[in-house]
Write a protein that holds these residues in place. Structure first.
Motif, PDB file in Angstrom:
ATOM      1  N   ASP A  94       0.794  -1.528   0.148  1.00 44.50           N
ATOM      2  CA  ASP A  94      -0.210  -0.167  -0.112  1.00 44.50           C
ATOM      3  C   ASP A  94       0.684   1.006  -0.393  1.00 44.50           C
ATOM      4  O   ASP A  94       1.585   1.291   0.541  1.00 44.50           O
ATOM      5  CB  ASP A  94      -0.993   0.107   1.493  1.00 44.50           C
ATOM      6  CG  ASP A  94      -1.823  -0.689   1.155  1.00 44.50           C
ATOM      7  OD1 ASP A  94      -2.169  -1.537  -0.108  1.00 44.50           O
ATOM      8  OD2 ASP A  94      -3.001  -0.500   2.092  1.00 44.50           O
TER       9      ASP A  94
ATOM     10  N   GLU B 256      -4.060   5.849   2.833  1.00 44.21           N
ATOM     11  CA  GLU B 256      -3.768   4.997   1.795  1.00 44.21           C
ATOM     12  C   GLU B 256      -4.409   5.559   0.293  1.00 44.21           C
ATOM     13  O   GLU B 256      -5.016   5.788   0.388  1.00 44.21           O
ATOM     14  CB  GLU B 256      -4.221   3.494   1.282  1.00 44.21           C
ATOM     15  CG  GLU B 256      -4.215   2.353   0.774  1.00 44.21           C
ATOM     16  CD  GLU B 256      -5.389   1.828   0.934  1.00 44.21           C
ATOM     17  OE1 GLU B 256      -5.791   0.245   1.557  1.00 44.21           O
ATOM     18  OE2 GLU B 256      -5.787   0.599  -0.781  1.00 44.21           O
TER      19      GLU B 256
ATOM     20  N   GLY C 186      -3.230   0.702  -3.858  1.00 45.36           N
ATOM     21  CA  GLY C 186      -2.975  -0.848  -2.535  1.00 45.36           C
ATOM     22  C   GLY C 186      -3.056  -1.945  -4.314  1.00 45.36           C
ATOM     23  O   GLY C 186      -3.658  -1.117  -5.217  1.00 45.36           O
TER      24      GLY C 186
END
Ligand code: 4AD
Ligand code: MG
Length: 467
Positions: free
Chosen positions: A383, A391, A394
Motif C-alpha cells: 500500500d 492509502e 493498493g
C-alpha cells in the motif's frame, strides 16, 4: 470573429504582443461587476479556460449601458473591444469594451444560489451542477482533467497498452462483498422465485454486479501484452460515510508481467512522481490558488515528493513502529489486524513525513490473489500511503502458481466461477504484479481538498446520488 480562450489572452505573451491595440472578442460568464461613480463598469469575465478572469471596461457611452448596469454575477456575455495594457493591478491586459452583448441573464438574481462570493463546501455539495462555476471547483476540474491526461501519457510513454475492462461483471475481485447488483428484474413485483439461486430470467442469465476493480480482466490482457493499464469507474457499496470513500470512484490500474513486488513499487513511485511533477509544472495557477486558499503547505509538500525516495517498510515493521509511538490510537495495534486510517496517517505524516510504501501484509487480511511469501504467513502486497489521506494505492504481486492459488480458493463454487482466472495460471503463467491508484484520493492529495466528495464532479455516497 474567432474568440480566443481567456487563458490565451491573459497568459500567452506572444499572442498578446500580436494583438495589442487590436479589436478582439471574448465570451464567458461574469464573475463580478463594479460600477464607478463616473459611469464606468468594470466586468470580470471567466470562461473556465483558467482560474484567471479578464477585465472588460465598459464606458457609459455604450448604447446599451442601461442594460450593462443591470448585469449580475453569472450572466453570460460577449465582449468586443480593444485589447489594451491594463492600468490596474493583477493583469497585464484588459479590454476596452466597444460592445457588450448579453447572451443569457440570471432570472431572479436574488434567488441565484451561488450569487454570493463565499459558500461552504458542504452547501455547494447540494448544488453539484452549479458549484463548478466557483473558482475552487473550476480549479479542481482543470487539475483532474490535466492529471488524467498525464496518466494516459505516462503509460503510453512507457510502452503500456490501455485496456477497457468491463463495468458489468460477475466476479467480486476484492472478495469483500461490497457489490452493487445489476439486474433488469423487478424484485418488488416479481414473486418470491427471484431468489439469489435463480437468475435464469435475468438479463444476463446469471448474477451480475458493477465492478469493484478491473484488475482480474487486466491480468488476462497483461498475460499476453506484458504491460497494460485500465482507467475507469469502479463501484463499491461500502457503507462508509468518510471523507475518503465514494460509492463510485475512478481507479488507475496498471498490470505488468515478468515483474515482482519491487518492480511494482518502483512503477508506483515513478507514476506518482510524474503526476506531481506535471502538476507543479503545468497547473501552477490552480495550484497557487489551492496553496493560498486551502492549504498553505501544499506546493512545498508536493515539491518535496520529487526530492526523495519513498520510504519503504514492511507491515511487520510498521506494527512495531506504531507500538513504539506510544500514541493513543482508537483502534488496537496487533500483528494480524489491518492498519486503520489513523495508523496509516501516523506512518506517513509523523514517521516518514512523506509518501511511504508498506509491504508484506498478513495473508488473512488481504485478497486471495496476492502472492504468498515464503514465510507462509504474509503476502507480497503493498500500500502506498500519503500525508493527509493515508492509502492512495493498493497493489500486489499476483499469485501465479496454480497449486498455491488453488489453496487460496478453498470454496469450490468460487473455484468453478474463477476457472478462467485459473486458466491464466494453467497456460503460460509468469510472475506479474499491479496496483490500483484511487483517482479521487489522488486529486484530494494534489489539491489539498479534504473531502473526497469535492474531488469528483457528481459524488455518489450512501444516501446520495444527486443529478
Ligand atoms: O486497495 P484497493 O481495494 O485495491 C484494489 O481494488 C485492487 N484490485 C487494485 C489492483 O491491484 N489493481 O483499491 C485501490 C485504491 C485504494 O488504494 C484507494 O486509493 C482507492 O482505490 N479506493 C477508493 N477510493 C474512493 N472511494 C472508495 N470507496 C475506495 N476504495 C478504494
Ligand atoms: Mg486497499
Amino acid at each position: 470573429m474567432k474568440t480566443p480562450e481567456i487563458k490565451k489572452v491573459l497568459t500567452d505573451k506572444a499572442w498578446q504582443a500580436n494583438h495589442l491595440n487590436e479589436y478582439i472578442q471574448i465570451t464567458g460568464w461574469v464573475r463580478s461587476i463594479r460600477h464607478s461613480k463616473a459611469g464606468i463598469s468594470f466586468i470580470e469575465i471567466n470562461d473556465g479556460s483558467s482560474i484567471l478572469s479578464i477585465q472588460a471596461v465598459a464606458p457609459k457611452a455604450l448604447v446599451n449601458y442601461c442594460e450593462i448596469e443591470k448585469i449580475t454575477t453569472g450572466v453570460s456575455i460577449t465582449v468586443s473591444g480593444i485589447l489594451v495594457e491594463s492600468m490596474g493591478k493583477g493583469q497585464d491586459v484588459e479590454i476596452q469594451a466597444k460592445e457588450v452583448k448579453i447572451l443569457g441573464i440570471i432570472e431572479e438574481p436574488e434567488n441565484y444560489p451561488i450569487a454570493k462570493k463565499r459558500h461552504t463546501f458542504e452547501y455547494l455539495r447540494g448544488l453539484p451542477h452549479l458549484r463548478i462555476r466557483t473558482n475552487t471547483f473550476g480549479a479542481i476540474a482543470r487539475i483532474r482533467s490535466s492529471v488524467a491526461n498525464r496518466i494516459h501519457n505516462f503509460f503510453f510513454e512507457n510502452g503500456f497498452h490501455w485496456v477497457s475492462t468491463p463495468i458489468i461483471t460477475s466476479s467480486d475481485c476484492e472478495g469483500a462483498g461490497e457489490l452493487f447488483k445489476v439486474s433488469t428484474l423487478d424484485y418488488a413485483q416479481k414473486n418470491s422465485t427471484a431468489t439469489s439461486a435463480n437468475y435464469t430470467d435475468d438479463f444476463f442469465a446469471k448474477e451480475t454486479f458493477l465492478t469493484v476493480s478491473g484488475q482480474m480482466n487486466a491480468e488476462a490482457y497483461c498475460l499476453a501484452m506484458s504491460k497494460v493499464y485500465t482507467f475507469g469507474p469502479t463501484f463499491r457499496a461500502e457503507n462508509s460515510n468518510t471523507s475518503r470513500h465514494l460509492a463510485e470512484f475512478w481507479m488507475v490500474e496498471p498490470e505488468i508481467a515478468f515483474a515482482d513486488l519491487e518492480d511494482n513499487a518502483t512503477l508506483a513511485e515513478t507514476l506518482l512522481k510524474a503526476i506531481v511533477g506535471h502538476v507543479l509544472e503545468n497547473c501552477s495557477e490552480d495550484l497557487n490558488f489551492f496553496t493560498q486558499q486551502i492549504d498553505n503547505a501544499l506546493t512545498e509538500r508536493l515539491s518535496r515528493v520529487l526530492e526523495k525516495k519513498f520510504e519503504k517498510i514492511s507491515y511487520t515493521d510498521a506494527v512495531e513502529i506504531l507500538k513504539k509511538s506510544k500514541r493513543d490510537f482508537q483502534f488496537p495495534i496487533k500483528w494480524g489486524l489491518d492498519l486503520q486510517s489513523e495508523h496509516e496517517r501516523f506512518l506517513t505524516e509523523d514517521y516518514a513525513n512523506g509518501p511511504v510504501i508498506v509491504s508484506d501484509y498478513p495473508k488473512d487480511i488481504k485478497a486471495f490473489y496476492m502472492r504468498l511469501n515464503d514465510d507462509g504467513e504474509t503476502v507480497a502486497a503493498m500500500d502506498v500511503l500519503v500525508p493527509g489521506i493515508g492509502e492512495i494505492i493498493g497493489g500486489s504481486q499476483r499469485e501465479e502458481r496454480l497449486h498455491v492459488i488453488d489453496s487460496r480458493i478453498q470454496n469450490q463454487k468460487l473455484r468453478k466461477e474463477l476457472s478462467w482466472y485459473r486458466d491464466l495460471r494453467k497456460y503460460g503463467t509468469v510472475p506479474h504484479a499491479g496496483f490500483g491508484l484511487g483517482f479521487e484520493r489522488l486529486v484530494s492529495y494534489i489539491t489539498g481538498m479534504e473531502n473526497i466528495r469535492d474531488c469528483i464532479p457528481f459524488p455518489r455516497t450512501p444516501g446520495n446520488a444527486r443529478i
